[in-house]
Design a protein around this motif. Structure first.
Motif, PDB file in Angstrom:
ATOM      1  N   GLN A  46     -43.895  36.704  43.150  1.00 27.17           N
ATOM      2  CA  GLN A  46     -44.378  35.609  43.777  1.00 27.17           C
ATOM      3  C   GLN A  46     -45.521  35.011  43.790  1.00 27.17           C
ATOM      4  O   GLN A  46     -46.583  35.786  43.622  1.00 27.17           O
ATOM      5  CB  GLN A  46     -44.533  35.861  45.315  1.00 27.17           C
ATOM      6  CG  GLN A  46     -42.932  36.237  45.676  1.00 27.17           C
ATOM      7  CD  GLN A  46     -42.648  36.328  47.538  1.00 27.17           C
ATOM      8  OE1 GLN A  46     -43.948  37.067  47.715  1.00 27.17           O
ATOM      9  NE2 GLN A  46     -42.066  35.429  48.011  1.00 27.17           N
ATOM     10  N   THR A  84     -50.369  32.057  46.781  1.00 29.78           N
ATOM     11  CA  THR A  84     -49.489  31.621  48.152  1.00 29.78           C
ATOM     12  C   THR A  84     -48.090  32.010  49.243  1.00 29.78           C
ATOM     13  O   THR A  84     -47.509  32.127  49.829  1.00 29.78           O
ATOM     14  CB  THR A  84     -49.113  30.542  47.405  1.00 29.78           C
ATOM     15  OG1 THR A  84     -51.232  29.565  47.731  1.00 29.78           O
ATOM     16  CG2 THR A  84     -49.381  29.441  48.885  1.00 29.78           C
ATOM     17  N   ASP A  85     -47.089  31.738  48.366  1.00 32.97           N
ATOM     18  CA  ASP A  85     -45.628  32.044  48.539  1.00 32.97           C
ATOM     19  C   ASP A  85     -45.801  33.754  49.473  1.00 32.97           C
ATOM     20  O   ASP A  85     -45.143  34.341  50.291  1.00 32.97           O
ATOM     21  CB  ASP A  85     -44.823  32.158  47.235  1.00 32.97           C
ATOM     22  CG  ASP A  85     -44.483  31.263  47.266  1.00 32.97           C
ATOM     23  OD1 ASP A  85     -44.736  30.092  48.170  1.00 32.97           O
ATOM     24  OD2 ASP A  85     -43.768  30.548  46.708  1.00 32.97           O
ATOM     25  N   SER A  96     -45.255  34.855  52.944  1.00 31.58           N
ATOM     26  CA  SER A  96     -43.843  36.115  53.444  1.00 31.58           C
ATOM     27  C   SER A  96     -45.337  37.282  54.338  1.00 31.58           C
ATOM     28  O   SER A  96     -44.321  37.573  54.641  1.00 31.58           O
ATOM     29  CB  SER A  96     -43.521  36.517  52.255  1.00 31.58           C
ATOM     30  OG  SER A  96     -42.959  35.923  51.477  1.00 31.58           O
TER      31      SER A  96
END
Length: 663
Positions: free
Chosen positions: A580, A583-584, A588
């Protein structure tokens, strides 16, 4: 029948009514006393006297005073309150933990994006010292944010440990109190009477104990109660209480575990042994929620620092001459924590040795080899007796998955090394590849000119090319690149076949020739770099990749640093196999913690409602109803007055008899 019989009946009636008035008054006085159970004076008919005219009653006796009590409802109230205490404690702690993962401009996600975005200005003007200084400031702010977040988690862990120690002292005080009450109750009940106040006190103490740890109770024939933890561990048996002890965790002294000390040996309870009570909530937060949050934070820190430092090493700084970039960030080193229960020899752990500096270190060590593959977890390495020598059981604690490893194996981005002397059978170690990363995160580069904004090589197309091929990107992927090797790539047909030559401009190496063919989506890879083309080359077209002539004006590596902000640099090979972007990954982490918080809050609300209902049911059974007691007070007052009138009549009759006999 005699006058004395009538007086005796009246006296007994007055005594009974007085007893009922006394008990009722006591109920009213204790209506608001926590744990008090309504009491009732139980009456029974006195032995009847046989006469020639039949059996005549001799009045009433006070048999005993009982309390309104239901063992079932009391037990249900204590059990449900214990579960509610566990849920409420965990919910409170998780809401505090959620504050570490903020979503606004004070959050880690914002600080991280600002750090990567700061390379926009560096890429636009690589020689601008102010742009470089701003970039370092942004990176330093990001590092401070991670370090501060780690400090918040450490502070919460210290607070949880303090609460556990305080809870243990309270538990021991309550079990001692229950044992003492058992002694008093057993002695009184041997006389045939029920000590209601003592029973209330014991129930209150057990309820308070249940708020801390879930316990089960077993009544004994002598009136005492056995109290057990986890269904098997004795806390109170008769007049004896077993004290709990708070001990440092076998791996991490900052944690506290609960156990008992017997025969000079302390045995800690296994994880999950205490199933309810506030202590259960604290242990769950300490043993699972806090380590998981620290792992999420550490994974981000290690992945960001690893990617940024690796990319920095692929570029050239503003030095004279320009050289490969030095690390931008430093992080906390991965660590191995041996169990305090590991085998000892001569007072030192078997699996340890003295290094070159004279420091005793563990035989087990770990090294991060791929920061992008690191997972947010600690690991337990065990010398399992069922495995052959040199093989070990490795368990990822975040999900419980296990595998067999040997020294030198790479797992989830880190390498495990086991030196001599090898661990003894059943020795275990806690491996923390990322948990300490955020705590030691700091800006390592202080000189703005040290930012390696330039790429060591540049690509150019021949002005005489007739095809549409253009430079898409040129990425350096290997720090061992030799910038003195100039690559000339000539396309030999219109389908993308090419030949190339690698020429060392210093003459130190012979020319290397070769051929290749373009494949869709695949770069041309030579000498530690990867070239991506757009368009289609024609036969005879050529591209040259050569040493960057003017590093001070080049922005190739600055663009690569900027691109890290959207690159999949976190958790490759884990739940998201491709990894990822930052940001992702932070989103999460927010979702992970947020789901726990919402779940804990929901559980706390539900269990609190159940506990309130159970407490109300128990209170309805044993609590004092003032309206009812007021009605009884009038009733018993009238009974008392009637008994007094009976005595008055008996006295009048007796006086009349005396008057007749003296006449």
């Amino acid at each position: 029948m005699s006058i004395s019989s009538l007086m005796n009946i009246g006296s007994r009636a007055m005594a009974a009514s007085y007893a009922q008035l006394t008990v009722t008054g006591n109920n009213i006085a204790n209506a608001n006393t926590p744990g008090y159970s309504q009491q009732t004076a139980n009456l029974e008919t006195s032995f009847s006297q046989q006469t020639g005219s039949g059996f005549f009653g001799s009045g009433v006796d006070v048999a005993t005073v009982t309390r309104a009590h239901s063992d079932f409802l009391t037990r249900e109230a204590a059990t449900s309150a214990s579960i509610a205490a566990a849920d409420d404690t965990r919910s409170t702690q998780l809401q505090q933990l959620e504050g570490v993962f903020q979503t606004d401009t004070a959050g880690l996600g914002y600080a991280t994006q600002q750090a990567f975005n700061s390379f926009v200005d560096v890429a636009n003007n690589p020689q601008d010292s102010s742009a470089r200084q701003t970039a370092l400031a942004s990176i330093g702010n990001m590092a401070s944010s991670f370090s501060n977040a780690s400090s918040q988690i450490d502070a919460q862990q210290a607070d949880v440990a303090d609460q556990l120690r305080t809870s243990v002292a309270s538990i021991n005080s309550l079990t001692t109190q229950i044992a003492a009450l058992n002694t008093q109750i057993g002695a009184v009940q041997a006389s045939g009477q029920t000590p209601n106040s003592l029973l209330d006190q014991r129930d209150t103490a057990i309820n308070s104990l249940s708020q801390l740890v879930g316990v089960t109770t077993v009544p004994a024939a002598d009136g005492t109660v056995g109290v057990f933890l986890g269904g098997s561990q004795t806390l109170v048996l008769g007049s004896n209480a077993t004290a709990l002890t708070a001990v440092p965790d076998a791996y991490d002294p900052s944690k506290v575990q609960l156990g008992i000390s017997t025969g000079g040996t302390t045995q800690t309870f296994p994880d999950g042994f205490i199933a309810s009570g506030s202590v259960s909530g604290l242990l769950r937060v300490q043993n699972h929620d806090i380590p998981d949050a620290r792992g999420l934070l550490g994974q981000l820190a290690a992945s960001i620092a690893g990617a940024m430092n690796s990319q920095q090493a692929l570029g050239l700084d503003l030095g004279t001459p320009a050289s490969a970039g030095a690390p931008v960030l430093s992080i906390g080193a991965p660590q191995v924590l041996p169990s305090s229960n590991n085998a000892m020899s001569g007072g030192v752990p078997v699996a340890s040795y003295v290094d070159g500096s004279g420091t005793r270190v563990s035989s087990v060590s770990l090294t991060v080899v791929d920061s992008a593959a690191l997972q947010p977890s600690d690991y337990q390495l065990t010398a399992d007796p069922s495995l052959p020598a040199g093989q070990y059981k490795l368990t990822r604690l975040s999900d419980g998955t296990s595998q067999t490893v040997s020294s030198g194996d790479v797992v989830d981005g880190f390498r495990i090394d086991v030196a001599s002397p090898a661990p003894a059978t059943r020795d275990s170690f806690l491996l923390q590849p990322v948990s300490t990363a955020a705590s030691g995160m700091a800006l390592a580069l202080t000189d703005p000119s040290g930012i390696a904004a330039a790429s060591p090589v540049q690509a150019t197309t021949n002005v005489a090319n007739t095809g549409t091929a253009a430079i898409g990107s040129l990425n350096v992927v290997d720090p061992s690149i030799n910038p003195n090797l100039t690559a000339t790539i000539t396309f030999t047909d219109n389908s993308g076949d090419y030949s190339y030559s690698l020429v060392d401009t210093t003459g130190a190496l012979p020319t290397v020739n070769g051929t290749g063919s373009l494949a869709a989506g695949q770069p041309i890879a030579l000498n530690g770099w990867q070239l991506n083309l757009t368009g289609t080359p024609k036969s005879g077209d050529s591209v040259v990749v050569a040493k960057t002539a003017y590093p001070a004006a080049d922005n190739g590596n600055a663009n690569a640093m900027l691109a890290l902000g959207t690159a999949p640099i976190v958790g490759q090979g884990g739940s998201v196999a491709a990894g990822q972007n930052v940001t992702d990954a932070y989103a999460s982490a927010l979702a992970n913690v947020g789901v726990r918080v919402q779940s804990a809050m929901s559980a706390a609300t539900q269990s609190d409602a159940i506990a309130s209902a159970a407490t109300t049911a128990a209170s309805n059974q044993s609590g004092v109803n003032l309206d009812e007691e007021a009605a009884r007070l009038i009733q018993y007052q009238q009974s008392y007055q009637a008994a007094a009138k009976m005595l008055q009549i008996a006295q009048t009759v007796f006086s009349s008899l005396l008057s007749i006999s003296s006449a």
